[in-house]
Structures are given as C-alpha cells and as structure tokens.
Write a protein that holds these residues in place. Structure first.
Motif, short mmCIF file in Angstrom:
data_model
loop_
_atom_site.label_atom_id
_atom_site.label_comp_id
_atom_site.label_asym_id
_atom_site.label_seq_id
_atom_site.Cartn_x
_atom_site.Cartn_y
_atom_site.Cartn_z
N ALA A 15 27.66 71.34 -3.16
CA ALA A 15 26.58 70.33 -3.12
C ALA A 15 27.02 69.06 -3.82
O ALA A 15 26.76 67.95 -3.35
N ALA A 16 27.73 69.22 -4.93
CA ALA A 16 28.23 68.04 -5.65
C ALA A 16 29.26 67.29 -4.80
O ALA A 16 29.25 66.06 -4.73
N ALA A 17 30.13 68.02 -4.15
CA ALA A 17 31.14 67.39 -3.30
C ALA A 17 30.49 66.66 -2.13
O ALA A 17 30.88 65.55 -1.76
N GLU A 18 29.48 67.30 -1.53
CA GLU A 18 28.77 66.65 -0.42
C GLU A 18 28.03 65.41 -0.89
O GLU A 18 28.01 64.37 -0.20
N ALA A 19 27.42 65.50 -2.07
CA ALA A 19 26.71 64.33 -2.61
C ALA A 19 27.69 63.20 -2.88
O ALA A 19 27.41 62.02 -2.60
N LYS A 20 28.83 63.55 -3.43
CA LYS A 20 29.85 62.54 -3.71
C LYS A 20 30.34 61.89 -2.42
O LYS A 20 30.50 60.67 -2.33
N ALA A 21 30.56 62.72 -1.39
CA ALA A 21 31.00 62.20 -0.10
C ALA A 21 29.92 61.32 0.52
O ALA A 21 30.22 60.27 1.10
N ALA A 22 28.66 61.72 0.37
CA ALA A 22 27.56 60.91 0.91
C ALA A 22 27.47 59.58 0.17
O ALA A 22 27.25 58.53 0.79
N GLN A 23 27.65 59.61 -1.13
CA GLN A 23 27.62 58.36 -1.90
C GLN A 23 28.76 57.45 -1.49
O GLN A 23 28.59 56.24 -1.33
N LEU A 24 29.94 58.02 -1.32
CA LEU A 24 31.10 57.23 -0.90
C LEU A 24 30.86 56.64 0.48
O LEU A 24 31.16 55.44 0.71
N GLU A 25 30.31 57.41 1.39
CA GLU A 25 30.00 56.92 2.73
C GLU A 25 28.96 55.81 2.67
O GLU A 25 29.07 54.79 3.36
N ALA A 26 27.94 56.01 1.84
CA ALA A 26 26.90 54.98 1.69
C ALA A 26 27.49 53.69 1.11
O ALA A 26 27.14 52.58 1.53
N PHE A 27 28.39 53.85 0.16
CA PHE A 27 29.04 52.67 -0.43
C PHE A 27 29.85 51.92 0.60
O PHE A 27 29.79 50.69 0.70
N ARG A 28 30.63 52.67 1.39
CA ARG A 28 31.44 52.03 2.43
C ARG A 28 30.56 51.34 3.47
O ARG A 28 30.88 50.24 3.92
N ALA A 29 29.47 51.98 3.84
CA ALA A 29 28.55 51.37 4.81
C ALA A 29 27.91 50.10 4.23
O ALA A 29 27.78 49.09 4.93
N ALA A 30 27.52 50.17 2.97
CA ALA A 30 26.90 49.00 2.34
C ALA A 30 27.91 47.87 2.23
O ALA A 30 27.57 46.70 2.44
N ARG A 31 29.16 48.20 1.90
CA ARG A 31 30.19 47.17 1.78
C ARG A 31 30.47 46.54 3.14
O ARG A 31 30.62 45.32 3.25
N ALA A 32 30.54 47.35 4.18
CA ALA A 32 30.77 46.83 5.52
C ALA A 32 29.59 45.98 5.98
O ALA A 32 29.77 44.95 6.65
N ALA A 33 28.38 46.39 5.61
CA ALA A 33 27.20 45.62 6.01
C ALA A 33 27.11 44.30 5.24
O ALA A 33 26.64 43.30 5.78
N GLU A 35 29.64 42.56 4.19
CA GLU A 35 30.82 41.72 4.42
C GLU A 35 30.46 40.35 5.00
O GLU A 35 30.93 39.33 4.50
N PRO A 36 29.64 40.26 6.07
CA PRO A 36 29.28 38.93 6.58
C PRO A 36 28.49 38.12 5.56
O PRO A 36 28.69 36.91 5.43
N ALA A 37 27.61 38.77 4.83
CA ALA A 37 26.83 38.05 3.83
C ALA A 37 27.73 37.54 2.72
O ALA A 37 27.56 36.42 2.22
N GLN A 38 28.70 38.35 2.35
CA GLN A 38 29.63 37.93 1.32
C GLN A 38 30.46 36.75 1.80
O GLN A 38 30.69 35.80 1.06
N ALA A 39 30.90 36.79 3.05
CA ALA A 39 31.66 35.68 3.61
C ALA A 39 30.80 34.42 3.63
O ALA A 39 31.28 33.32 3.32
N ALA A 40 29.52 34.58 3.97
CA ALA A 40 28.62 33.44 3.99
C ALA A 40 28.43 32.88 2.58
O ALA A 40 28.46 31.65 2.37
N ARG A 41 28.26 33.76 1.60
CA ARG A 41 28.12 33.31 0.21
C ARG A 41 29.38 32.60 -0.27
O ARG A 41 29.32 31.57 -0.94
N GLN A 42 30.53 33.15 0.11
CA GLN A 42 31.79 32.54 -0.29
C GLN A 42 31.95 31.17 0.35
O GLN A 42 32.38 30.21 -0.30
#
Length: 126
Positions: A15-33, A35-42
């Motif tokens: 369960a801990a490994a799955e939670a960690k994997a889910a958090q990592l996936e959520a982080f990657r998705a948030a970072r990808a989402a 990315e355009p906003a960050q480029a616009a801010r930059q």
C-alpha cells in the motif's frame, strides 16, 4: 499468527509503494500540466524584465542629458563671467589711460601758462 502479521506487513508495504507511485504519477501529471503556465509566467517575467531595463536605460539617458545641459549652462555662465571680467579690466585700463592723458594735458597747459607769464614778464621788462 505469524502469517497474519506478515500479511499485514506486506499489505502495508505494498500500500505504501502504491501510494508513493500514485504520488509520483500525480506529481508528474501536475508538472506536465503546469508546463505551459510556467512557460507563460517565464515569458511574462522576461517581458517585465525587458520593460524594466528599457525604463532604466531611458532614466539613464535623461540623467545624462540633464547633466550635459547643466554642464553647458555652467560653461556659458563661466564664459559670461570671464567676458565680464575682461570687459571690466579693459574699462579700468581705459579709465587709467584717460586719467594719465588728462594729467599730461593739465601739466602741458600749466607749463604753457607759465611760459606765457614768463614771456609777458620778459616783454614788460624789455
């Protein structure tokens, strides 16, 4: 009983490994989402920085123009003061020459009067 504990430990681990994997996936998705906003801010930050630099250059140019104007006015005042001092010196010299000329004329006139008196006295005696 040992089996139950092992199952719980393995369950918790998975369960801990799955939670960690889910958090990592959520982080990657948030970072990808984001990315355009960050480029616009930059891009916005770059535009703000460029505008700030342009305003700074304009302020520097205005400051240099003001310093040049002040320097030229000071030079004009200095030139006027020198011209005034030169004119005053020349006027003093002219006045001194005129006074000397008057003294010489007065001396010549006194000498001429004295000579006339001397000649008149000689004519009366002679």
């Amino acid at each position: 009983m040992k089996n139950a504990r092992d199952n719980q430990l393995t369950d918790r681990r998975s369960a801990a490994a799955e939670a960690k994997a889910a958090q990592l996936e959520a982080f990657r998705a948030a970072r990808a989402a984001s990315e355009p906003a960050q480029a616009a801010r930059q891009a916005e930050r770059a535009a703000i920085s460029a505008a700030r630099e342009e305003r700074r250059l304009e302020r520097d140019r205005i400051k240099q123009e003001e310093q040049a104007r002040i320097a030229s006015e000071a030079a004009e005042r200095e030139a006027a003061a020198q011209a005034e001092a030169r004119a005053e010196t020349e006027a003093r010299e002219i006045a001194e020459k005129a006074r000397v000329a008057r003294v010489i004329e007065d001396e010549a006139a006194r000498k001429a009067e004295r000579d006339l008196r001397y000649a008149a006295r000689k004519a009366r005696r002679g």
